[in-house]
Design a protein around this motif. Structure first.
Motif, PDB file in Angstrom:
ATOM      1  N   THR A 276     -23.987   6.063 -25.241  1.00 20.93           N
ATOM      2  CA  THR A 276     -25.239   6.106 -26.000  1.00 20.93           C
ATOM      3  C   THR A 276     -25.060   5.604 -27.427  1.00 20.93           C
ATOM      4  O   THR A 276     -25.920   4.888 -27.947  1.00 20.93           O
ATOM      5  CB  THR A 276     -25.797   7.547 -26.013  1.00 20.93           C
TER       6      THR A 276
ATOM      7  N   ASP B 162     -20.603   9.692 -21.544  1.00 22.95           N
ATOM      8  CA  ASP B 162     -22.004   9.271 -21.583  1.00 22.95           C
ATOM      9  C   ASP B 162     -22.543   9.251 -23.011  1.00 22.95           C
ATOM     10  O   ASP B 162     -23.393   8.421 -23.349  1.00 22.95           O
ATOM     11  CB  ASP B 162     -22.835  10.187 -20.694  1.00 22.95           C
TER      12      ASP B 162
ATOM     13  N   ASP C 212     -31.283  11.361 -21.089  1.00 24.64           N
ATOM     14  CA  ASP C 212     -32.123  11.146 -19.907  1.00 24.64           C
ATOM     15  C   ASP C 212     -33.126  12.289 -19.811  1.00 24.64           C
ATOM     16  O   ASP C 212     -32.737  13.439 -19.547  1.00 24.64           O
ATOM     17  CB  ASP C 212     -31.243  11.094 -18.655  1.00 24.64           C
TER      18      ASP C 212
ATOM     19  N   TYR D 267     -26.141  12.429 -18.886  1.00 29.09           N
ATOM     20  CA  TYR D 267     -26.705  11.896 -20.126  1.00 29.09           C
ATOM     21  C   TYR D 267     -27.706  12.882 -20.708  1.00 29.09           C
ATOM     22  O   TYR D 267     -28.702  13.230 -20.059  1.00 29.09           O
ATOM     23  CB  TYR D 267     -27.413  10.567 -19.873  1.00 29.09           C
TER      24      TYR D 267
ATOM     25  N   ASP E 276     -29.448   9.967 -13.495  1.00 27.26           N
ATOM     26  CA  ASP E 276     -28.833   9.044 -14.445  1.00 27.26           C
ATOM     27  C   ASP E 276     -28.653   7.648 -13.860  1.00 27.26           C
ATOM     28  O   ASP E 276     -28.777   6.647 -14.575  1.00 27.26           O
ATOM     29  CB  ASP E 276     -27.489   9.597 -14.914  1.00 27.26           C
TER      30      ASP E 276
ATOM     31  N   TRP F 243     -32.060   6.100 -14.027  1.00 25.22           N
ATOM     32  CA  TRP F 243     -32.455   5.935 -15.430  1.00 25.22           C
ATOM     33  C   TRP F 243     -31.673   4.813 -16.094  1.00 25.22           C
ATOM     34  O   TRP F 243     -32.245   3.926 -16.741  1.00 25.22           O
ATOM     35  CB  TRP F 243     -32.224   7.267 -16.134  1.00 25.22           C
ATOM     36  N   LEU F 244     -30.326   4.799 -15.916  1.00 24.29           N
ATOM     37  CA  LEU F 244     -29.508   3.747 -16.510  1.00 24.29           C
ATOM     38  C   LEU F 244     -29.815   2.402 -15.854  1.00 24.29           C
ATOM     39  O   LEU F 244     -29.826   1.364 -16.521  1.00 24.29           O
ATOM     40  CB  LEU F 244     -28.030   4.094 -16.359  1.00 24.29           C
TER      41      LEU F 244
ATOM     42  N   GLN G  60     -21.335   1.383 -14.667  1.00 24.78           N
ATOM     43  CA  GLN G  60     -20.963   2.796 -14.617  1.00 24.78           C
ATOM     44  C   GLN G  60     -20.856   3.284 -13.182  1.00 24.78           C
ATOM     45  O   GLN G  60     -21.677   2.964 -12.331  1.00 24.78           O
ATOM     46  CB  GLN G  60     -21.966   3.666 -15.365  1.00 24.78           C
TER      47      GLN G  60
ATOM     48  N   HIS H 136     -28.539  -1.686 -16.115  1.00 22.52           N
ATOM     49  CA  HIS H 136     -27.132  -1.477 -15.761  1.00 22.52           C
ATOM     50  C   HIS H 136     -26.957  -1.426 -14.247  1.00 22.52           C
ATOM     51  O   HIS H 136     -27.657  -0.676 -13.561  1.00 22.52           O
ATOM     52  CB  HIS H 136     -26.630  -0.154 -16.336  1.00 22.52           C
TER      53      HIS H 136
ATOM     54  N   ARG I 132     -24.997  -4.008 -21.106  1.00 22.82           N
ATOM     55  CA  ARG I 132     -25.217  -3.432 -19.774  1.00 22.82           C
ATOM     56  C   ARG I 132     -23.892  -3.108 -19.087  1.00 22.82           C
ATOM     57  O   ARG I 132     -23.552  -3.677 -18.035  1.00 22.82           O
ATOM     58  CB  ARG I 132     -26.033  -4.397 -18.914  1.00 22.82           C
TER      59      ARG I 132
ATOM     60  N   TYR J 144     -31.917   6.224 -25.929  1.00 19.75           N
ATOM     61  CA  TYR J 144     -30.910   5.271 -25.459  1.00 19.75           C
ATOM     62  C   TYR J 144     -31.334   3.858 -25.846  1.00 19.75           C
ATOM     63  O   TYR J 144     -32.369   3.363 -25.397  1.00 19.75           O
ATOM     64  CB  TYR J 144     -30.751   5.385 -23.945  1.00 19.75           C
TER      65      TYR J 144
END
Length: 358
Positions: free
Chosen positions: A221, A217, A240, A237, A292, A295-296, A265, A301, A262, A257
């Motif tokens: 980043t 992770d 995060d 992460y 995560d 958030w991602l 994951q 993503h 993209r 981040y």
């Protein structure tokens, strides 16, 4: 905070994301009454059973040769060109590989025809706290000739990094910067692989467990523009904000981040038993994975979140080498819309859920 309390807290944080496949033992916090000191004594032995079994050139004499070697070494340190360090790489364990003056060790596993084929996909493979590269290597080493995507496997050894100067956490993931030592190792190894065997830049991937998942992770980043897709077993992460509660907010420092690529994951976690009991809080890796993934996803993503229900462990039933390689093959660099949006392919477990990026 008194020193004794701080030391106990640091011990708990260091061991939290550590053991592979030992969801109920002291190294994973399964015994709430076990002390952090006892956990530290057992964590290395516990992690050594995490992954099931599967599978220099001589220096020339003379001042001119020495001068050439020095020039090559300087070029390597700058990441601009390959030199003797690259020429010496071979399948198996590679030691004394200099990265910015620090010796690193890693295993290389090469596909058949490595010397005549290529360019090759590359997979980096990071072990958990207290584990070893030799053990983690077995996760994927027998699959480098996978028919779907043959690849070069890189399994690094940790650098015995410290948390707050008091305790080893194996990897340099407490404070992450653009020149983070793990990121620089990633850079230098890729430079050598490109020189020796050729790298398929559309297929550079990473997988990690626990503390090794944090390394993956962290690379996402600070080196995310190069990563095609990644898989983490119980990682997290540090950038995060939802993960930085309590003391973690003052001990973990990652940059904001800003990765534009993209990459896809997979977040694997072991459900409600994927936990670690700390002195003042309990880490819940199922919650971290949920944090995560959302958030991602907010950065666009596509992700796959998978509750395998087997605690803090890797690999797990339904998601081992075959599935990891399949995900990587299906998600080359630049994949914006995952093919899994239309449904998971046969072979991926039903406990995984696709979440589209927003």
């Amino acid at each position: 905070m008194r020193l004794a309390t701080l030391l106990a807290l640091l011990s708990a944080i260091a061991l939290g994301p550590a053991a592979c496949g030992d969801d109920d033992n002291a190294a994973d916090g399964g015994d709430a009454d076990a002390s952090a000191e006892a956990d530290a004594e057992t964590s290395a032995d516990a992690d050594a059973e995490d992954v099931p079994e599967e599978a220099l050139t001589e220096a020339e004499a003379g001042a001119d040769a020495d001068a050439d070697a020095d020039a090559d070494a300087d070029a390597d340190a700058d990441g601009d060109a390959a030199g003797p360090a690259c020429d010496s790489l071979a399948e198996g364990e590679n030691t004394g590989f200099l990265v910015d003056g620090t010796e690193r060790t890693f295993f290389l596993d090469l596909p058949a025809g490595a010397e005549t084929g290529g360019p090759w996909p590359v997979v980096f493979n990071f072990h958990g706290l207290g584990d070893t590269a030799a053990n983690m290597r077995r996760l994927l080493s027998s699959d480098v000739d996978n028919a779907v995507m043959p690849f070069i496997l890189v399994t690094p050894e940790d650098n015995n990094a410290m948390l707050a100067g008091l305790m080893s956490i194996d990897w340099d993931v407490a404070t992450v910067t653009a020149d983070n030592v793990e990121a620089r190792m990633f850079d230098e190894i890729l430079t050598c692989l490109e020189s020796r065997w050729g790298v398929d830049e559309n297929h550079i991937h990473a997988v990690g467990f626990s503390m090794g998942g944090f390394v993956v992770d962290a690379l996402g980043t600070v080196r995310g523009e190069q990563l095609a897709s990644v898989v983490t077993y119980s990682g997290g992460y540090g950038s995060d904000p939802a993960n930085l509660t309590g003391a973690l907010a003052s001990l973990v420092h990652w940059p904001p981040y800003e990765t534009a690529n993209r990459y896809f994951q997979v977040f694997l976690h072991g459900g409600t038993t994927d936990t670690y009991n700390m002195v003042i809080m309990t880490l819940h890796f199922d919650q971290i994975a949920g944090n995560d993934a959302a958030w991602l996803g907010g950065f666009g993503h596509d992700v796959l979140i998978c509750d395998h229900g087997d605690g803090h462990s890797a690999p797990v039933a339904g998601f081992d080498a075959e599935q990891v390689v399949r995900v990587f093959a299906d998600h080359p660099l630049g994949t914006v819309d995952s093919p899994y949006a239309a449904g998971l392919p046969a072979g991926l477990p039903s406990y995984c859920t696709f979440q589209a990026g927003s």
